[in-house]
Every structure is written in C-alpha cells, then in structure tokens.
Design an enzyme around this catalytic site. Structure first.
Site, PDB file in Angstrom:
ATOM      1  N   LYS B  72       0.864  -1.176   0.000  1.00  0.00           N
ATOM      2  CA  LYS B  72       0.000   0.000   0.000  1.00  0.00           C
ATOM      3  C   LYS B  72       0.890   1.212   0.000  1.00  0.00           C
ATOM      4  CE  LYS B  72      -2.274   1.880   3.612  1.00  0.00           C
ATOM      5  NZ  LYS B  72      -3.362   2.166   4.584  1.00  0.00           N
ATOM      6  N   ARG B 115     -10.507  -1.473   6.897  1.00  0.00           N
ATOM      7  CA  ARG B 115      -9.602  -2.438   7.540  1.00  0.00           C
ATOM      8  C   ARG B 115      -9.239  -1.972   8.948  1.00  0.00           C
ATOM      9  NH1 ARG B 115      -4.709   0.074   9.245  1.00  0.00           N
ATOM     10  NH2 ARG B 115      -3.172   0.229   7.576  1.00  0.00           N
ATOM     11  N   ASN B 164     -14.948  13.778  22.650  1.00  0.00           N
ATOM     12  CA  ASN B 164     -13.982  14.208  21.642  1.00  0.00           C
ATOM     13  C   ASN B 164     -13.371  15.521  22.108  1.00  0.00           C
ATOM     14  OD1 ASN B 164     -12.806  13.754  18.956  1.00  0.00           O
ATOM     15  ND2 ASN B 164     -13.794  15.676  18.416  1.00  0.00           N
ATOM     16  N   MET B 224      -6.660   2.704  18.676  1.00  0.00           N
ATOM     17  CA  MET B 224      -6.525   2.600  17.226  1.00  0.00           C
ATOM     18  C   MET B 224      -5.833   3.814  16.598  1.00  0.00           C
ATOM     19  SD  MET B 224      -7.823  -0.339  16.985  1.00  0.00           S
ATOM     20  CE  MET B 224      -7.642  -0.436  15.211  1.00  0.00           C
ATOM     21  N   THR B 226      -2.765   5.352  17.497  1.00  0.00           N
ATOM     22  CA  THR B 226      -1.331   5.563  17.655  1.00  0.00           C
ATOM     23  C   THR B 226      -0.548   4.709  16.668  1.00  0.00           C
ATOM     24  OG1 THR B 226      -1.611   6.136  19.972  1.00  0.00           O
ATOM     25  CG2 THR B 226       0.587   5.465  19.294  1.00  0.00           C
ATOM     26  N   ASP B 227       0.021   5.374  15.666  1.00  0.00           N
ATOM     27  CA  ASP B 227       0.740   4.676  14.605  1.00  0.00           C
ATOM     28  C   ASP B 227       2.063   5.354  14.267  1.00  0.00           C
ATOM     29  OD1 ASP B 227      -0.143   6.990  13.489  1.00  0.00           O
ATOM     30  OD2 ASP B 227      -1.137   6.055  11.776  1.00  0.00           O
ATOM     31  N   GLY B 297      -3.852  -1.388  18.220  1.00  0.00           N
ATOM     32  CA  GLY B 297      -4.001  -1.558  16.768  1.00  0.00           C
ATOM     33  C   GLY B 297      -3.120  -0.563  16.028  1.00  0.00           C
TER      34      GLY B 297
END
Lengths: 326, 326
Positions: B72, B115, B164, B224, B226-227, B297
């Site tokens: 990707k 996904r 939020n 989900m 934290t990347d 994730g």
C-alpha cells in the site's frame, strides 16, 4: 470517496516513446539533482519472500527539481523464463507530489533496461577519453545489448571486444556490433583490458572477473552489475588505482562494486564522487588522459522514476496509453 | 516485452463490493497467519518529502497462507482537504506471487477505513466480555464512524457514550448511533470510563486522553490512533494493569500505543500478545470477567493487502472493475 484518473503506460508504449536519448537526458538530470540535494532516494526494501525463490522489493524517491515522486516495485523471479516471462519484473507508480494521488502506472521492464544503459552511457559521456576507440564488454546477457547500444552513441568507437563467462552467448553482442557497423572480437578478459579504452561490466558475478593489472592507463570502466551485498565484478585494487564515481555513494559502499574495496580499507567513502557533481560542473571528473576512471553504477530508484516520468509525459503528449478510474 | 493484464478496482467498486464482514474475515485471517509465521510485513517506508508538508511511504508484505503479495503506497497530504480531496491517500498494488507481475491496482482510501475498523472489531470479537452493553468512543473524526459501525456488530450494545477533544464534532457519531438504534450520550472522558464496557480510541493525540483510574474492571480498550513515534491516547499505567494484545508486536513497542509503557519500563515486549495467537486458539485471550484487555491496533500492511485482495476477487467474480494492459 473521490475517483481519480490514472494514466496507464504499458510496456509496448514505453518501447515506442522512450528512446535512448530521452533516457540519457532523464538519468543525467536526476543524477545532477541528487548531487545538488534536490532529489533523494528512500531506503530500499528487498525481501526474499520464501516463495518461488523470488526476491521482491521496491526502490523509491522524490525528485523535488523534477517534481517526480514514486516507486518501482517488483523483483526477480528465477522461474519466469520457463513460463515465457522476464525474470526481472518491474512496475512503476508515479504520484502527484501535490496531492499524493496515483497519477500514472508505468510498465518498468523495458525502462529498467534503458535506464541502466543510460547510466553507463552518462558515465562514458562525462568520464571517458574523447578519443576512445575500443569498447570492451564483460557480460553478454539480455542487458548487455542495451548497454552496448547506448555506449556506442557516446564516442566514435570503431571496435567492440567482448568476453563472457559463457562464450556461447557472445553472438548476441556480435550481432548488435554488426548492426552498429563496429568490428567485433571475442577475446580473453586479459586481452580485453589490453585493447579497450572503455569497459562496461554487466554480469551477475560474485568474484572479480577483471584484474587491475589488465587495465591500461586512461581507461574508463563502468561497473554495472553489482547491486547486492556479495556481488563483485572487478579487482578491488582497481578501485584504489582509479578515480571512483558513482550514482549514489551510500549504495556504492554498501551494495555496489565499491563495497569490497571499502571493506578492505583500499578506499574510503570520501574517495567516491557522485557523478552528479561532474554533471553539475562542481567536480572536474577526468583531468588527465592517463587517469583510470571507474563508475560504480548501483541503480537507484530515482533513475526508474525519471524515465517513467518521461514515458508518462510522452505518452500523454502523443495521446497514447490507457486511463483507469481509481 | 510481454504485456500483462492488470485488474483495476477503483474506490467506487471497493465501496460497492467490500462489506464490513468481508473486511472482518480478511483481517482476522491475516492476523492469524501473522501469528503462525505464515505472513509477514516488510519494513515500513515513511518519509517527510519536504514538499506540501506531505508524509509519503508504503507498507508491504507477503501472506504465504493467502498467497497475497503487495504494497500500500501513499501518505498524508494535509492540504488536500482544501482541494476537496481526502488528506490520506492510499493505493494498493497486488502482485502475482508466482511471477512478480502486477495483477491488480486497487484504490486504498475506503479500504484503509474499513480495515482499521475491522481491526478493532476483531479485537472486540475475541477479547471483549460477551455481555458488553455500553460502547465508549474517544474521537469523532472521519474514521470514528467506521469504527463505531464495525464495533456495533460484535456485541449487543444498547448505548454509545462519546467524548472528543472538539465536542462540536460529536453529532457525526450521534447520527450513526441513531441510525444503529443505539442510545447516545456525550460525556466527559472520566464518565466514559465509568460507563463503557468497550472503549475505542481513534484520535491523533500526542498525550494520554484516558487515565487508568477511570477504567472499570472487565473493560476492553482498543487503541486505534497511535501509529507513529510520539503519538499517545491512553495512560501508560493502563497497559500495566491490562492484558495487552496487538496486531504486530514490533510495531506496538516502537510506534504503537505500547511504546510509552515499554519506554517507562511498565511492561516489556514479552507482555504483549499478538491477537493472532488468540484467533488461532494458541492463547486464551480473556480468562476473567474482571480482566481489562487492551488491543494496540498499529495498522500493518498485510491488513491493507488482505482487504484489497478481497476487493479484487469480488470485483472479478462480479465482472466489475477495469483492465489495463501493462
């Protein structure tokens, strides 16, 4: 989600629109941009995937000067030949640097061959003696014909001397030489060194095929086959004798021909000049007719992107290629 | 050079053919394959290109079990929104693992959203208490709606509580909750912890938004957002209290939510279980109703390839998509 338009430039169109001079200009320009810091290659991914003995990966980069962003993906599938396919498979994706959208998908097999040929011919144009007459070819595989055709345009050669570990493959080069109206002689590697003014090595060797003692003063050597740790085409001592140039110094010392001379302490990274510096006029290049110059052509992603970008532009200008909605 | 046929699956077709259950099944299967060593991700390339403030790169891998090879490519272009485009741009290339030829080009924007949603819902399916009733949402951006829809299918929730940092964005989630016939309440983060049985964090935060003391026993937390190095959504102390699971341990400890707890010595790499081990039945997962489970994730390339492969297969089966000659 928005749908974008992607230009599709297949292998046949690449062959049709990208000539040797286009590839030469594109590769020369991007080598210059790299040396100015206007273009850089991202880290290379290369993985043995554990299936079909394949090596898969990508080379990628960004040329700020040319506004070219993208990657070449693909690899080496040794069983392809039996299926009537090329073992090396390449595809180029070009992205719009302003938005990140895929702008073009370009077949990369033919382009990889011409960009590799352009690389050694750029080195000949900038580093070989003007009066070079004899071109020496070490290697006679599929890629060698591309190298020979491109090299022949850079100097007024009158003869090709060639050697290959498998001599039965030499007729391929003999035929190209005949077509180019150049004399052709199959020789030993020692004899090749004695005669040649310019030498191109384009093999998959893992040991030196050309020894330093065999090379005469004034020769330009373009080592084009070494792109992996462990591969090797020439005697490391030759790099100590020569003025060494490369496409990218980081690759030259790690996976290029210079890896062996550096590992043995014969030369250091600082002894290697990016050819872009010569192209930009920031380095004199050859300064003496007796100087041996050596170009370590490791192959960088930006070369692929440069020629693919030309293919996309020419296809668009000529109304060729397909379009896909993505 | 031979010309190959490439299937083109645009964004609109991806939206049409890939449903949440398809994405769930594909992501669950590839997490299982990763844990068995049948699928692995290659190193991630991520570069600030120095143009348009863009982050560009690719994630790639090979799933031997599913015979899916590819990448990707794309990145984050912060100025896109003004141009009416999504800031995150993704394109997936799938290659034939037997030959290395490009087999499909698949739009990756919608698929990235589904996904990512499938990932947290797989974690809920395998780790949350069966009797979970209240779903807590931290974050209300574009992706949050995908996470909410996918999560809602995993347990018989009757209520959504949400917080939020920018409360004016909460109506997005309220509308989705209404559509799903779930009660909705905007709450403080403390109150969210008090009420929620399952929490999904999906923000771009660089500091903890949810403290360990606020979380009640038995909760499942799916982090989900934290990347990247430096990003953070929850109190590191929560990871020390919880049983920690992830998609890929190497990413979890380096760029995932666990990076902070590991850096402080609160947990070690050995305390983190690949969720694939639970999927495969090699790890019990939740063993106690009062246990806090946490899923980190991080997002791996194989997830993208898995859903893109499904999109290509379904498009082909349904006679959708274009074809390009490459």
């Amino acid at each position: 989600m928005q749908t974008g338009d992607v230009l599709i430039v297949g292998e046949d169109i690449c062959e049709q629109v990208v000539g040797r001079s286009d590839a030469f200009d594109a590769v020369e320009a991007v080598f210059g941009a790299m040396a100015r810091g206007d273009a850089y290659n991202f880290p290379v991914i290369r993985e043995a995937i554990g299936h079909a003995d394949a090596l898969y990966g990508f080379k990628s980069g960004f040329d700020r000067a040319g506004q070219v962003l993208g990657l070449k993906s693909g690899g080496y599938w040794p069983g392809n030949m039996e299926k009537g396919l090329t073992n090396h498979q390449s595809t180029v994706c070009l992205f719009d640097p302003d938005t990140g959208r895929l702008s073009a998908l370009v077949g990369g097999n033919y382009l990889t061959a011409v960009r590799t040929a352009a690389s050694s011919s750029v080195s000949i144009a900038h580093l070989a003696r003007r009066d070079a007459k004899v071109l020496g070819m070490v290697g006679a595989g599929h890629q060698s014909a591309f190298q020979l055709r491109a090299a022949a345009e850079q100097r007024a050669f009158d003869k090709v001397v060639a050697w290959n570990p498998h001599p039965e493959m030499l007729p391929r080069l003999a035929a190209v030489a005949e077509e180019l109206e150049l004399a052709f002689e199959a020789v030993s590697p020692e004899e090749l060194g004695t005669q040649a003014d310019v030498i191109i090595t384009i093999t998959s060797a893992f040991e030196p095929l050309v020894m330093a003692d065999w090379i005469k003063p004034g020769t330009h050597v373009a080592c084009m086959g070494t792109d992996t740790k462990g591969k090797q085409e020439v005697d490391p001592a030759l790099l100590a004798q020569a003025s060494v140039f490369t496409d990218e110094v980081a690759q030259s010392v790690s996976i290029g021909e210079a890896q062996h001379a550096v590992a043995r302490g014969l030369i250091s990274q600082d002894d290697i000049t990016p050819i872009g510096a010569v192209i930009n006029g920031d380095h004199a290049g050859r300064t003496n007719p007796d100087q041996i110059t050596l170009f370590d052509g490791t192959g960088v992603g930006l070369q692929d992107l440069a020629v693919a970008s030309v293919a996309a532009r020419l296809a668009q200008e000529q109304g060729l290629g397909g379009h896909a909605a993505l």
